[in-house]
Design an enzyme around this catalytic site. Structure first.
Site, short mmCIF file in Angstrom:
data_model
loop_
_atom_site.label_atom_id
_atom_site.label_comp_id
_atom_site.label_asym_id
_atom_site.label_seq_id
_atom_site.Cartn_x
_atom_site.Cartn_y
_atom_site.Cartn_z
N HIS A 1 -9.37 12.55 1.81
CA HIS A 1 -8.82 12.91 3.12
C HIS A 1 -7.31 13.17 3.09
CE1 HIS A 1 -8.86 8.51 3.04
NE2 HIS A 1 -10.17 8.51 3.20
N HIS B 1 -10.29 -1.00 5.71
CA HIS B 1 -9.47 -0.09 6.49
C HIS B 1 -10.28 0.71 7.51
CE1 HIS B 1 -10.30 3.99 4.46
NE2 HIS B 1 -11.15 3.15 3.92
N ASP C 1 -12.71 -1.61 -0.37
CA ASP C 1 -11.50 -0.82 -0.68
C ASP C 1 -10.26 -1.67 -0.93
OD1 ASP C 1 -12.59 1.71 -0.64
OD2 ASP C 1 -12.15 2.08 1.46
N HIS D 1 -19.00 -1.41 3.34
CA HIS D 1 -18.16 -0.39 3.98
C HIS D 1 -18.93 0.92 3.98
CE1 HIS D 1 -14.85 2.15 4.92
NE2 HIS D 1 -14.39 2.36 3.71
N ASP E 1 -17.75 7.58 0.31
CA ASP E 1 -17.53 7.43 -1.13
C ASP E 1 -18.29 6.22 -1.67
OD1 ASP E 1 -15.65 6.08 0.47
OD2 ASP E 1 -14.24 5.86 -1.16
N TYR F 1 -2.22 3.94 -3.85
CA TYR F 1 -3.43 3.72 -3.05
C TYR F 1 -3.07 3.06 -1.71
CZ TYR F 1 -8.23 2.37 -1.97
OH TYR F 1 -9.45 2.22 -1.36
N HIS G 1 -12.95 0.41 -5.90
CA HIS G 1 -12.31 1.49 -6.67
C HIS G 1 -11.48 0.87 -7.80
CE1 HIS G 1 -13.19 4.72 -3.85
NE2 HIS G 1 -12.77 3.95 -2.86
N GLU H 1 -17.96 4.07 4.48
CA GLU H 1 -17.38 5.37 4.16
C GLU H 1 -18.19 6.00 3.02
OE1 GLU H 1 -13.10 5.49 3.65
OE2 GLU H 1 -13.12 7.68 3.82
FE1 FEO Z 1 -12.83 3.66 2.64
FE2 FEO Z 1 -13.34 3.88 -0.65
O1 FEO Z 1 -13.73 4.20 1.13
#
Ligand code: FEO
Length: 401
Positions: A24, A148, A167, A79, A83, A195, A226, A81
């Site tokens: 993003h 987040h 995250d 989470h 990814d 990050y 990650h 999201e």
């Molecule tokens: Fe908020 Fe790694 O996704």
């Protein structure tokens, strides 16, 4: 494509992606990223988080070395999201879990993304403090709303002393290594800052609320979604680093960003930089044409002053400057001191526009904008230097408060 054992019966089964370079608008380090997910084998086998769409086969293949997908009993969604959960439908189809655990708001996001596809999924909502037993292992859930995303939560396993932190505490790194202590230390913390300042920064108040909860746990390992996994002394190091980044105490450094048409504004940028440097404020200059806005945010991790320069173009500023400022403003860094400058040929609106923009971001503006027609000569360069000096004095005063 083998799993990596983190503790007895606990494995990393994620995916390293050397091709993903944009989150993003955050342009990542050249090597891409890693989507971590984890398996705990017990009487009830659990998979914690998944991977983006198109990556499920790698996850399932890696996991099959320790556990066939149909042996997974529980799925934890920390989470929503994409990814981490873009492959959720494919993973659910392969594993057919008995239960899928997520937060209340995780369920909302899941329904938003998967709609009718998830109508028969065995979802169970969990709240902070809820626990489930896997047999020898326990999982404790802790919601971390807005860290987040609204749905975010983390999962703690007290028997392994592992915090699965989604995250939080992550970095975008693609590498053969799995543990933070295996990577170059300086590069690692550069990636941590990159990050944090490009993703987590606006949620720093939530970070500061969450750190005491993390501090209350006995943690041997922090396993984020990650990048590299923190263990040993590095657990404290990353927690302390998060506290520092979230607090954003005044830092006696500055960043100068600029765009230029025919090098006049660029010359002014170097004049402002000299004024800052020669008055005790180390400064980084970044051309917005040559540096992505993510790199500017990473530079701001170490700075509390920002000077911005653009020539006037069509009665306003050059577009890359406004693009960078829009991105910076959204991430809400604490920039204590600002400065604006720019050259012009005919109308000269840009320095005033930049001055007002920075003031709106709540930067103190210790000097009027420097506005120079045509080429900056000796006098104009002295004005730019003076802007840098005033910014330096203002910042130093704030650092001493
Ligand atoms: Fe908020 Fe790694 O996704």
């Amino acid at each position: 494509m083998k799993p990596v054992e983190l503790a007895q019966d606990t494995y990393w089964v994620g995916v390293v992606d050397y091709d993903h370079h944009d989150f993003h608008g955050y342009s990542m380090s050249p090597e891409g990223s890693t989507y971590n997910c984890y398996v705990i084998k017990d009487e009830k086998n659990v998979l914690i988080d998944t991977v983006p769409a198109g990556k499920a086969k790698t996850l399932l293949c890696r996991m099959a070395h320790v556990l066939q997908p149909e042996k997974i009993d529980y799925l934890v969604v920390n989470h929503m999201e994409l990814d981490h959960e873009g492959s959720l439908a494919e993973v659910v189809a392969a594993c057919k879990p008995e239960k899928i655990f997520c937060s209340t708001l995780g369920l909302k996001s899941m329904a938003g993304y998967y709609g009718k596809e998830m109508k028969d999924w065995p979802v169970q909502v969990v709240k902070s403090g809820d626990t489930i037993s896997l047999g020898k292992h326990t999982l404790v859930f802790q919601e971390t709303r807005m860290l987040h995303w609204p749905d975010s939560m983390v999962t703690y396993c007290p028997e392994n002393k592992i915090l699965f932190s989604q995250d939080a505490f992550g970095q975008n790194i693609a590498t053969s290594w799995r543990f933070a202590d295996e990577h170059d230390h300086s590069d690692l913390f550069h990636r941590v800052k990159e990050y944090y300042f490009n993703i987590v920064l606006p949620y720093s108040p939530q970070v500061l609320k969450t750190l005491p909860v993390v501090g209350s746990l006995d943690i041997a390992m922090i396993a984020p979604d990650h990048g590299l996994i923190w263990r040993g002394d590095m657990v404290k190091e990353i927690v302390d680093c998060y506290r520092t980044m979230a607090e954003q105490k005044p830092r006696q450094k500055a960043v100068v960003i600029y765009d230029t048409m025919w090098s006049s504004t660029e010359r002014l940028a170097y004049g402002v930089c000299s004024g800052l440097e020669e008055n005790g404020v180390p400064t980084t200059i970044l051309s917005v044409k040559k540096n992505h806005h993510s790199a500017i945010m990473t530079a701001l991790a170490d700075a509390s002053a920002l000077a911005v320069g653009s020539p006037t173009h069509n009665n306003t500023v050059l577009p890359y400057i406004m693009s960078a400022l829009t991105y910076i403003k959204g991430l809400r860094p604490k920039i204590l001191v600002g400065g604006a400058f720019g050259s012009y040929g005919w109308s000269g609106e840009s320095p005033k526009i930049l001055q007002e923009y920075l003031a709106e971001m709540k930067c103190e503006m210790p000097a009027d904008p420097v506005r120079v027609q045509w080429r900056p000569g000796h006098e104009a360069m002295a004005e730019a230097h003076e802007l840098g000096r005033k910014m330096a004095e203002c910042l130093k005063a704030k650092c001493q408060q």
